[in-house]
Design a protein around this motif. Sequence first.
Motif, PDB file in Angstrom:
ATOM      1  N   SER A 269       6.237  16.737 -10.905  1.00 55.67           N
ATOM      2  CA  SER A 269       7.494  15.919 -10.812  1.00 55.67           C
ATOM      3  C   SER A 269       8.232  16.238  -9.765  1.00 55.67           C
ATOM      4  N   ALA A 270       8.330  17.408  -9.272  1.00 52.85           N
ATOM      5  CA  ALA A 270       8.953  17.916  -7.868  1.00 52.85           C
ATOM      6  C   ALA A 270       8.467  17.008  -6.812  1.00 52.85           C
ATOM      7  N   MET A 271       7.128  17.119  -6.836  1.00 50.58           N
ATOM      8  CA  MET A 271       6.196  16.511  -5.670  1.00 50.58           C
ATOM      9  C   MET A 271       6.430  14.985  -5.718  1.00 50.58           C
ATOM     10  N   GLU A 272       6.569  14.370  -6.780  1.00 48.04           N
ATOM     11  CA  GLU A 272       6.465  12.956  -6.794  1.00 48.04           C
ATOM     12  C   GLU A 272       8.086  12.496  -6.422  1.00 48.04           C
ATOM     13  N   SER A 273       9.013  13.282  -6.696  1.00 48.13           N
ATOM     14  CA  SER A 273      10.586  13.037  -6.403  1.00 48.13           C
ATOM     15  C   SER A 273      10.561  13.174  -4.619  1.00 48.13           C
ATOM     16  N   LYS A 274       9.737  13.967  -4.267  1.00 44.93           N
ATOM     17  CA  LYS A 274       9.747  14.031  -2.524  1.00 44.93           C
ATOM     18  C   LYS A 274       9.100  12.689  -2.221  1.00 44.93           C
ATOM     19  N   GLU A 275       7.958  12.303  -2.836  1.00 45.97           N
ATOM     20  CA  GLU A 275       7.325  11.214  -2.308  1.00 45.97           C
ATOM     21  C   GLU A 275       8.054   9.834  -2.473  1.00 45.97           C
ATOM     22  N   GLU A 276       8.849   9.877  -3.493  1.00 45.53           N
ATOM     23  CA  GLU A 276       9.653   8.480  -3.687  1.00 45.53           C
ATOM     24  C   GLU A 276      10.765   8.480  -2.796  1.00 45.53           C
ATOM     25  N   GLY A 277      11.304   9.670  -2.188  1.00 44.55           N
ATOM     26  CA  GLY A 277      12.272   9.661  -1.199  1.00 44.55           C
ATOM     27  C   GLY A 277      11.646   9.327  -0.020  1.00 44.55           C
ATOM     28  N   LEU A 278      10.339   9.555   0.169  1.00 41.59           N
ATOM     29  CA  LEU A 278       9.565   9.126   1.620  1.00 41.59           C
ATOM     30  C   LEU A 278       9.438   7.546   1.392  1.00 41.59           C
TER      31      LEU A 278
ATOM     32  N   LYS B 118      18.382  10.492   7.790  1.00 39.95           N
ATOM     33  CA  LYS B 118      18.252  10.538   6.530  1.00 39.95           C
ATOM     34  C   LYS B 118      16.785  11.308   6.045  1.00 39.95           C
ATOM     35  N   MET B 119      15.821  10.979   7.084  1.00 38.79           N
ATOM     36  CA  MET B 119      14.587  11.536   7.115  1.00 38.79           C
ATOM     37  C   MET B 119      14.816  13.309   7.160  1.00 38.79           C
ATOM     38  N   ALA B 120      15.692  13.501   8.028  1.00 44.86           N
ATOM     39  CA  ALA B 120      15.627  14.842   8.463  1.00 44.86           C
ATOM     40  C   ALA B 120      16.263  15.590   7.242  1.00 44.86           C
ATOM     41  N   LYS B 121      17.263  15.141   6.610  1.00 48.27           N
ATOM     42  CA  LYS B 121      17.870  15.626   5.540  1.00 48.27           C
ATOM     43  C   LYS B 121      16.550  15.665   4.279  1.00 48.27           C
ATOM     44  N   HIS B 122      15.881  14.529   4.165  1.00 47.73           N
ATOM     45  CA  HIS B 122      14.929  14.709   3.018  1.00 47.73           C
ATOM     46  C   HIS B 122      13.864  15.768   3.565  1.00 47.73           C
ATOM     47  N   GLN B 123      13.720  15.881   4.684  1.00 42.92           N
ATOM     48  CA  GLN B 123      12.538  17.004   5.070  1.00 42.92           C
ATOM     49  C   GLN B 123      13.143  18.315   4.789  1.00 42.92           C
ATOM     50  N   GLU B 124      14.494  18.347   4.729  1.00 38.72           N
ATOM     51  CA  GLU B 124      15.161  19.743   4.531  1.00 38.72           C
ATOM     52  C   GLU B 124      14.995  20.139   3.173  1.00 38.72           C
ATOM     53  N   SER B 125      15.190  19.239   2.274  1.00 38.63           N
ATOM     54  CA  SER B 125      15.003  19.090   0.797  1.00 38.63           C
ATOM     55  C   SER B 125      13.972  19.978   0.266  1.00 38.63           C
TER      56      SER B 125
ATOM     57  N   TRP C  84       1.001  -1.382   0.034  1.00 34.04           N
ATOM     58  CA  TRP C  84       0.187  -0.103   0.044  1.00 34.04           C
ATOM     59  C   TRP C  84       0.701   1.257   0.053  1.00 34.04           C
ATOM     60  N   GLY C  85       1.951   1.121   0.759  1.00 39.77           N
ATOM     61  CA  GLY C  85       2.866   2.285   0.590  1.00 39.77           C
ATOM     62  C   GLY C  85       3.324   2.695  -0.664  1.00 39.77           C
ATOM     63  N   LYS C  86       3.409   1.768  -1.610  1.00 36.55           N
ATOM     64  CA  LYS C  86       3.899   2.062  -3.098  1.00 36.55           C
ATOM     65  C   LYS C  86       2.828   3.061  -3.675  1.00 36.55           C
ATOM     66  N   GLN C  87       1.359   2.651  -3.146  1.00 34.56           N
ATOM     67  CA  GLN C  87       0.503   3.542  -3.835  1.00 34.56           C
ATOM     68  C   GLN C  87       0.250   4.889  -3.224  1.00 34.56           C
ATOM     69  N   ASP C  88       0.333   4.947  -1.839  1.00 36.11           N
ATOM     70  CA  ASP C  88       0.142   6.030  -1.067  1.00 36.11           C
ATOM     71  C   ASP C  88       1.113   6.160   0.202  1.00 36.11           C
ATOM     72  N   VAL C  89       2.083   6.622   0.039  1.00 34.76           N
ATOM     73  CA  VAL C  89       3.202   6.596   1.154  1.00 34.76           C
ATOM     74  C   VAL C  89       2.837   7.645   2.230  1.00 34.76           C
ATOM     75  N   LEU C  90       2.218   8.831   1.720  1.00 40.18           N
ATOM     76  CA  LEU C  90       1.540   9.895   2.522  1.00 40.18           C
ATOM     77  C   LEU C  90       0.686   9.228   3.548  1.00 40.18           C
TER      78      LEU C  90
ATOM     79  N   GLU D  64      11.048   5.396   0.112  1.00 38.56           N
ATOM     80  CA  GLU D  64      12.417   4.654   0.297  1.00 38.56           C
ATOM     81  C   GLU D  64      12.716   4.739   1.902  1.00 38.56           C
ATOM     82  N   ILE D  65      12.707   5.688   2.450  1.00 34.64           N
ATOM     83  CA  ILE D  65      12.694   5.776   3.994  1.00 34.64           C
ATOM     84  C   ILE D  65      11.959   5.064   4.812  1.00 34.64           C
ATOM     85  N   LEU D  66      10.594   4.955   4.576  1.00 29.53           N
ATOM     86  CA  LEU D  66       9.576   4.350   5.092  1.00 29.53           C
ATOM     87  C   LEU D  66       9.947   2.523   5.036  1.00 29.53           C
ATOM     88  N   LEU D  67      10.354   2.237   3.801  1.00 27.34           N
ATOM     89  CA  LEU D  67      10.464   0.856   3.782  1.00 27.34           C
ATOM     90  C   LEU D  67      11.742   0.647   4.356  1.00 27.34           C
ATOM     91  N   ARG D  68      12.764   1.482   4.796  1.00 30.62           N
ATOM     92  CA  ARG D  68      13.839   1.050   5.608  1.00 30.62           C
ATOM     93  C   ARG D  68      13.480   1.149   6.858  1.00 30.62           C
TER      94      ARG D  68
END
Length: 271
Positions: free
Chosen positions: A206-215, A165-172, A77-83, A217-221
């Motif tokens: 595209s920018a928003m999708e990039s941020k979601e993809e990063g999330l 890693k999450m902190a850096k992604h949030q700062e991005s 489900w996370g692949k469909q809606d990580v938020l 990866e972090i959630l899976l980890r």
Amino acid sequence: MSVLPSSGSATYMDSGNQNPDTFNNFFERWLVEQNQHLRELVAASRQQSSVDEQSLRCLVQRVLDHYEHYYKAKAKWGKQDVLAMLSPSWISKFEDAFLWIGGWRPSIAFHLLYSKSGMQLEDQLDELIRGMGRGDLGDLSPTQLSRINELQTKTIREEKEISEKMAKHQESVADSSMVELSHLVSEMMRKGDEDGVDVEKDKVESAMESKEEGLKEILLRADDLRFRTLKTVIHILNPIQSVHFFIAAAELHLRIHEWGKRIDHKHHQPS
């Protein structure tokens, strides 16, 4: 927190209708199954003198499989809606306040273990003095304690790495490309240039999708660390100790979920 979840759960999950409401239904079914496991675990703990070790191992494995099933479903489900996974609507606000990247903090497993161990140690202190331990979490051996301490150190280190890693992604979200894009679109909106805003729509998406993809990866980890920590703790414990650990984990999870829902209901009542 019976047997493995029914095939109906997996069929529902793979039906293609994967959305937060669907996961909500899955989660409610999972809780029912966790409650059933809790009853079986409690029964086994009360009858441990008459239950053979192999039966205990099978029960422990079923419960561990149940947790693994949850994380596999969550990953799909996370692949469909990580938020939705990071801000789950199926738990209480109280639970949400204590989340770490969409779930429990892995190091909590050790606090739970030590808390339950301390309670059981105190409860059987007189018996231990007479050399008559019960074999539960109050009887952790020096070797087990050493392995648990080593695992805790390793888990906390990984937890810190994921947090950073999450902190850096949030700062991005405020990096130069995002600031430039937000300024460009804002200027167009101020000028009433709706065509220009539409032109930039693809860049925004595209920018928003990039941020979601990063999330994702972090959630899976984070979920991988959660399950690996749980699995390794169980491998360190013997079968009856694992039964007591799973009892403590299920009781804490189910009761906090229940109490949190009550608080939510109370806050929604008209004053």
